[in-house]
Structure formats: structure tokens, C-alpha cells
Design a protein around this motif. Structure first.
Motif, short mmCIF file in Angstrom:
data_model
loop_
_atom_site.label_atom_id
_atom_site.label_comp_id
_atom_site.label_asym_id
_atom_site.label_seq_id
_atom_site.Cartn_x
_atom_site.Cartn_y
_atom_site.Cartn_z
N UNK A 1 19.00 -16.78 19.13
CA UNK A 1 20.35 -16.41 18.64
C UNK A 1 20.80 -16.52 17.08
N UNK A 2 20.08 -17.28 16.52
CA UNK A 2 20.31 -17.62 15.10
C UNK A 2 19.36 -16.52 14.44
N UNK A 3 18.44 -16.36 14.36
CA UNK A 3 17.51 -15.50 13.90
C UNK A 3 18.04 -13.97 13.83
N UNK A 4 18.59 -13.13 14.93
CA UNK A 4 19.06 -11.92 14.68
C UNK A 4 20.19 -11.94 14.15
N UNK A 5 21.01 -12.94 14.40
CA UNK A 5 22.51 -13.18 13.93
C UNK A 5 22.56 -12.89 12.55
N UNK A 6 21.53 -13.81 11.90
CA UNK A 6 21.37 -13.91 10.45
C UNK A 6 21.35 -12.77 9.73
N UNK A 7 20.40 -11.82 10.33
CA UNK A 7 20.00 -10.49 9.95
C UNK A 7 21.40 -9.60 9.95
N UNK A 8 22.00 -9.62 11.22
CA UNK A 8 23.14 -8.73 11.39
C UNK A 8 24.22 -9.05 10.25
N UNK A 9 24.50 -10.36 10.09
CA UNK A 9 25.60 -10.84 9.11
C UNK A 9 25.46 -10.51 7.87
N UNK A 10 23.90 -10.53 7.35
CA UNK A 10 23.46 -10.24 6.07
C UNK A 10 23.55 -8.83 5.60
N UNK A 11 23.15 -8.08 6.89
CA UNK A 11 23.59 -6.34 6.60
C UNK A 11 24.96 -6.34 6.53
N UNK A 12 25.71 -7.05 7.50
CA UNK A 12 27.17 -6.68 7.64
C UNK A 12 28.06 -6.97 5.96
N UNK A 13 27.21 -7.99 5.43
CA UNK A 13 27.93 -8.39 4.07
C UNK A 13 27.44 -7.46 2.98
N UNK A 14 26.64 -6.70 3.06
CA UNK A 14 26.15 -5.95 2.15
C UNK A 14 27.28 -4.89 1.67
N UNK A 15 27.88 -4.35 2.59
CA UNK A 15 28.57 -3.54 2.33
C UNK A 15 29.81 -3.74 1.42
N UNK A 16 30.56 -4.84 1.97
CA UNK A 16 31.79 -5.24 1.13
C UNK A 16 31.28 -5.97 -0.07
#
Length: 204
Positions: free
Chosen positions: A53-68
């Protein structure tokens, strides 16, 4: 100027976090495929599924925060236009980074806690008593283990399995450090936004 410098650091940290989390997730999946393909036994406790759960979630959130982060860096961000004084984005960043720091801390904390159970001597002792060698995929792996030392060279695919486990455990520590640094930068951004909002223009 300070805000721009901090945002640049955050952008760099998030990019590194995305790459590290992506590599860590791929490595974890690769380990499972390698172990299953070669019929190597491994542990499957709650931590094993928690990592999924944590490993892919970490990547998705990191990518999602790049745009803002890019938006905040280049155009001041939506929080400035809506009158929040530049505190909106740092608050969101702080929330997600502290959550991910906590999740990775659970993984790394149990890895360290399980170190005594994942050293070579303990693994060999368990092998003698049970008759099979079980890799601690779900428990983390002691970084003190030497993959070129016995028993790994004597076990089929032992050296490769050992190196995969060490790489995964090491990357988990790296991901924890990156999220902790991101949280620290978000705190600095909040402090800078509050300091800036207190400075009032002098009436002429």
C-alpha cells in the motif's frame, strides 16, 4: 526569494521521491516475481501487505504534488490568488508529507525492530530447526548481512535474493528521509508565509 529557493528544493525532493518510490515499488514487485519463479520461501505478515500500500501510494502522492509545486513556484499558486497569504500549498504539502513520513517510519521502524530476526545467524538457526530457508521479504532485511558470506552462496539464487532484499531495505530508509526533508521544507514555507503576511506596506 527565500520562498522561491524553498519551492525549488521541494520540487527537487518530490521528483527524487517519485523516482525512489517508483524504483522501490518495482523492486518489491520484482522480488516477489523472482522468489515465486525460483520457488523461494518468504514471509507474508501484515507488514508485507502494508508495504504494497505505502510504496505505490508514496510515488502517486509525490507525483501529484509536483504540479502544485510548479504552480506555486512559477505563478505564486492558487492560494495567493484566493487570499490565503501563500499558506494553502505549504499546509497541504505539510499534511501529506507528515502522513507519508509516518507510514514510511512504520516500515523502517519494524525493519530495525526485526533486525535481530533477519541476521544471517538467526536465519541459519531457523533453517536448521525448520529444515527450510525462509527469506524475510515481509519483515525487512538486516543491512549488516553479507551476501557473499555463507549461507547465501551455498543456496540456490541466494546471493541475488540477498542483494535484492538489502537494496529494498536501503531504499525504504531513503524514502523515509526524503519525505522527512519535504515536511521540513513545508514547515519553512509556512514560517516564511507567516512572516511575509505580517509585513504591512507603509502608507504614503
Amino acid at each position: 526569494m527565500i520562498r522561491g529557493f524553498l519551492l525549488t528544493l521541494v520540487l527537487l525532493l518530490l521528483a527524487l521521491q517519485f523516482l525512489a518510490s517508483l524504483f522501490e515499488t518495482a523492486l518489491y514487485a520484482g522480488e516477489k516475481i523472482y522468489f515465486d519463479h525460483n520457488d523461494l520461501l518468504y514471509t507474508r505478515g501484515w507488514l508485507y501487505y502494508f508495504k504494497w500500500v505505502v510504496k505505490p501510494l508514496s510515488g502517486v502522492l509525490a507525483l501529484g504534488l509536483v504540479l502544485p509545486t510548479l504552480c506555486a513556484c512559477c505563478c505564486g499558486g492558487p492560494d495567493r490568488r484566493f487570499g490565503t497569504g501563500g499558506k494553502g500549498f505549504p499546509s497541504v504539502l505539510a499534511f501529506f508529507s507528515v502522513v507519508l513520513t509516518g507510514l514510511w517510519a512504520v516500515i523502517v521502524g519494524f525493519q530495525l525492530r526485526n533486525n535481530e530476526h533477519t541476521t544471517v545467524s538467526t536465519l541459519v538457526s531457523n533453517t536448521v530447526s525448520s529444515g527450510v530457508f525462509v527469506y524475510p521479504l515481509g519483515d525487512g532485511f538486516s543491512l549488516k548481512n553479507d551476501c557473499d558470506a555463507a549461507p547465501f552462496p551455498q543456496i540456490d539464487h541466494g546471493k541475488t535474493a540477498c542483494r535484492l532484499l538489502k537494496a529494498e531495505s536501503g531504499m525504504a530508509i531513503g524514502c523515509l528521509g526524503l519525505w522527512a526533508l519535504t515536511f521540513l521544507m513545508s514547515v519553512f514555507l509556512l514560517c516564511n508565509a507567516r512572516r511575509t503576511s505580517k509585513i504591512k506596506p507603509i502608507a504614503v
